[in-house]
Design a protein around this motif. Sequence first.
Motif, PDB file in Angstrom:
ATOM      1  N   GLU A 175      12.710  -0.665   4.225  1.00  0.00           N
ATOM      2  CA  GLU A 175      13.461   0.401   5.087  1.00  0.00           C
ATOM      3  C   GLU A 175      13.182   1.771   4.429  1.00  0.00           C
ATOM      4  O   GLU A 175      13.439   1.830   3.132  1.00  0.00           O
ATOM      5  CB  GLU A 175      14.733   0.000   5.187  1.00  0.00           C
ATOM      6  N   PHE A 176      12.698   2.591   5.070  1.00  0.00           N
ATOM      7  CA  PHE A 176      12.557   3.855   4.512  1.00  0.00           C
ATOM      8  C   PHE A 176      13.313   4.945   5.457  1.00  0.00           C
ATOM      9  O   PHE A 176      13.509   4.797   6.783  1.00  0.00           O
ATOM     10  CB  PHE A 176      11.089   4.515   4.643  1.00  0.00           C
TER      11      PHE A 176
ATOM     12  N   ALA B 284       6.359  10.763   5.878  1.00  0.00           N
ATOM     13  CA  ALA B 284       5.371  11.777   5.249  1.00  0.00           C
ATOM     14  C   ALA B 284       4.998  11.083   3.879  1.00  0.00           C
ATOM     15  O   ALA B 284       3.662  11.389   3.560  1.00  0.00           O
ATOM     16  CB  ALA B 284       5.432  13.096   5.819  1.00  0.00           C
ATOM     17  N   LYS B 285       6.067  11.429   3.110  1.00  0.00           N
ATOM     18  CA  LYS B 285       5.695  11.102   1.793  1.00  0.00           C
ATOM     19  C   LYS B 285       5.188   9.911   1.313  1.00  0.00           C
ATOM     20  O   LYS B 285       4.234   9.558   0.396  1.00  0.00           O
ATOM     21  CB  LYS B 285       6.919  11.257   0.864  1.00  0.00           C
ATOM     22  N   VAL B 286       5.810   8.896   2.140  1.00  0.00           N
ATOM     23  CA  VAL B 286       5.183   7.458   1.839  1.00  0.00           C
ATOM     24  C   VAL B 286       3.524   7.369   2.252  1.00  0.00           C
ATOM     25  O   VAL B 286       2.771   6.755   1.505  1.00  0.00           O
ATOM     26  CB  VAL B 286       6.170   6.344   2.736  1.00  0.00           C
ATOM     27  N   ARG B 287       3.440   7.876   3.425  1.00  0.00           N
ATOM     28  CA  ARG B 287       2.017   8.091   3.820  1.00  0.00           C
ATOM     29  C   ARG B 287       0.943   8.758   2.849  1.00  0.00           C
ATOM     30  O   ARG B 287       0.061   8.282   2.534  1.00  0.00           O
ATOM     31  CB  ARG B 287       1.938   8.586   5.157  1.00  0.00           C
ATOM     32  N   GLU B 288       1.415   9.683   2.419  1.00  0.00           N
ATOM     33  CA  GLU B 288       0.907  10.584   1.398  1.00  0.00           C
ATOM     34  C   GLU B 288       0.455   9.680   0.270  1.00  0.00           C
ATOM     35  O   GLU B 288      -0.519   9.651  -0.318  1.00  0.00           O
ATOM     36  CB  GLU B 288       1.275  11.801   1.149  1.00  0.00           C
ATOM     37  N   GLU B 289       1.355   8.944  -0.418  1.00  0.00           N
ATOM     38  CA  GLU B 289       1.220   8.104  -1.427  1.00  0.00           C
ATOM     39  C   GLU B 289       0.355   7.030  -1.128  1.00  0.00           C
ATOM     40  O   GLU B 289      -0.628   6.687  -1.866  1.00  0.00           O
ATOM     41  CB  GLU B 289       2.747   7.276  -1.892  1.00  0.00           C
TER      42      GLU B 289
ATOM     43  N   ILE C 193       4.256  -0.734  -4.256  1.00  0.00           N
ATOM     44  CA  ILE C 193       5.755  -1.047  -4.291  1.00  0.00           C
ATOM     45  C   ILE C 193       6.488   0.025  -5.281  1.00  0.00           C
ATOM     46  O   ILE C 193       7.216   0.595  -4.994  1.00  0.00           O
ATOM     47  CB  ILE C 193       6.177  -2.541  -4.664  1.00  0.00           C
ATOM     48  N   SER C 194       5.891   0.106  -6.512  1.00  0.00           N
ATOM     49  CA  SER C 194       6.119   1.212  -7.545  1.00  0.00           C
ATOM     50  C   SER C 194       6.162   2.406  -7.069  1.00  0.00           C
ATOM     51  O   SER C 194       6.884   3.233  -7.358  1.00  0.00           O
ATOM     52  CB  SER C 194       5.377   0.787  -8.788  1.00  0.00           C
ATOM     53  N   LYS C 195       5.000   2.771  -6.309  1.00  0.00           N
ATOM     54  CA  LYS C 195       4.918   4.159  -5.872  1.00  0.00           C
ATOM     55  C   LYS C 195       5.431   4.506  -4.653  1.00  0.00           C
ATOM     56  O   LYS C 195       5.827   5.705  -4.330  1.00  0.00           O
ATOM     57  CB  LYS C 195       3.448   4.595  -5.527  1.00  0.00           C
TER      58      LYS C 195
ATOM     59  N   ARG D 181      12.626   4.916  -0.642  1.00  0.00           N
ATOM     60  CA  ARG D 181      13.671   4.209   0.228  1.00  0.00           C
ATOM     61  C   ARG D 181      14.754   4.599  -0.040  1.00  0.00           C
ATOM     62  O   ARG D 181      15.740   4.407   0.800  1.00  0.00           O
ATOM     63  CB  ARG D 181      13.754   2.585  -0.604  1.00  0.00           C
ATOM     64  N   ASN D 182      15.153   5.496  -0.982  1.00  0.00           N
ATOM     65  CA  ASN D 182      16.672   6.069  -1.301  1.00  0.00           C
ATOM     66  C   ASN D 182      17.910   4.822  -1.255  1.00  0.00           C
ATOM     67  O   ASN D 182      18.659   5.214  -0.767  1.00  0.00           O
ATOM     68  CB  ASN D 182      16.925   7.062  -0.265  1.00  0.00           C
TER      69      ASN D 182
END
Length: 144
Positions: free
Chosen positions: A53-54, A60-65, A113-115, A120-121
């Motif tokens: 859950e994000f 956008a940060k998840v996609r960039e990573e 997972i680590s990145k 998820r905060n």
Amino acid sequence: MALKSQPYNIVLIPPKEISQKAIEISRSLRNHGVFFTLDGKKCFPHLTLYMAEFPKRNLAKVREELKKISKRVKSFKVRATKYRHEKYSHEDGWVHVSFKKSTPLLKFQKEIISKTNKFRNGLLMKNDIARFDTLPKPFERNLK
């Protein structure tokens, strides 16, 4: 009120020829009590790497990573080890494929997972929250 977060499924999509074969097989099973039929548009053949859950503001940060990771990772093969019909209810289900947990696959999954976990905060998926009190401590720690 608009949702501020959403569950996401980070996956590997197989090569086109494998995807097309999986879609053909899925279509041939559609009249045999299935939960969904793969179509390559809304339902894709995939190998799930991480479900989380994000907050929408972090997408956008998840996609960039994920783009950074995908540029670094070297191609590797996965091998199916088991096929089974999973039941969603007494009437429908899907075909589940298990894969060999190879070193490259596990390394890739751990990096994802680590990145991405920091984005998820602390959010948990609704299914995880619902069963949180019944989980053994090691599983509970993994969800956090």
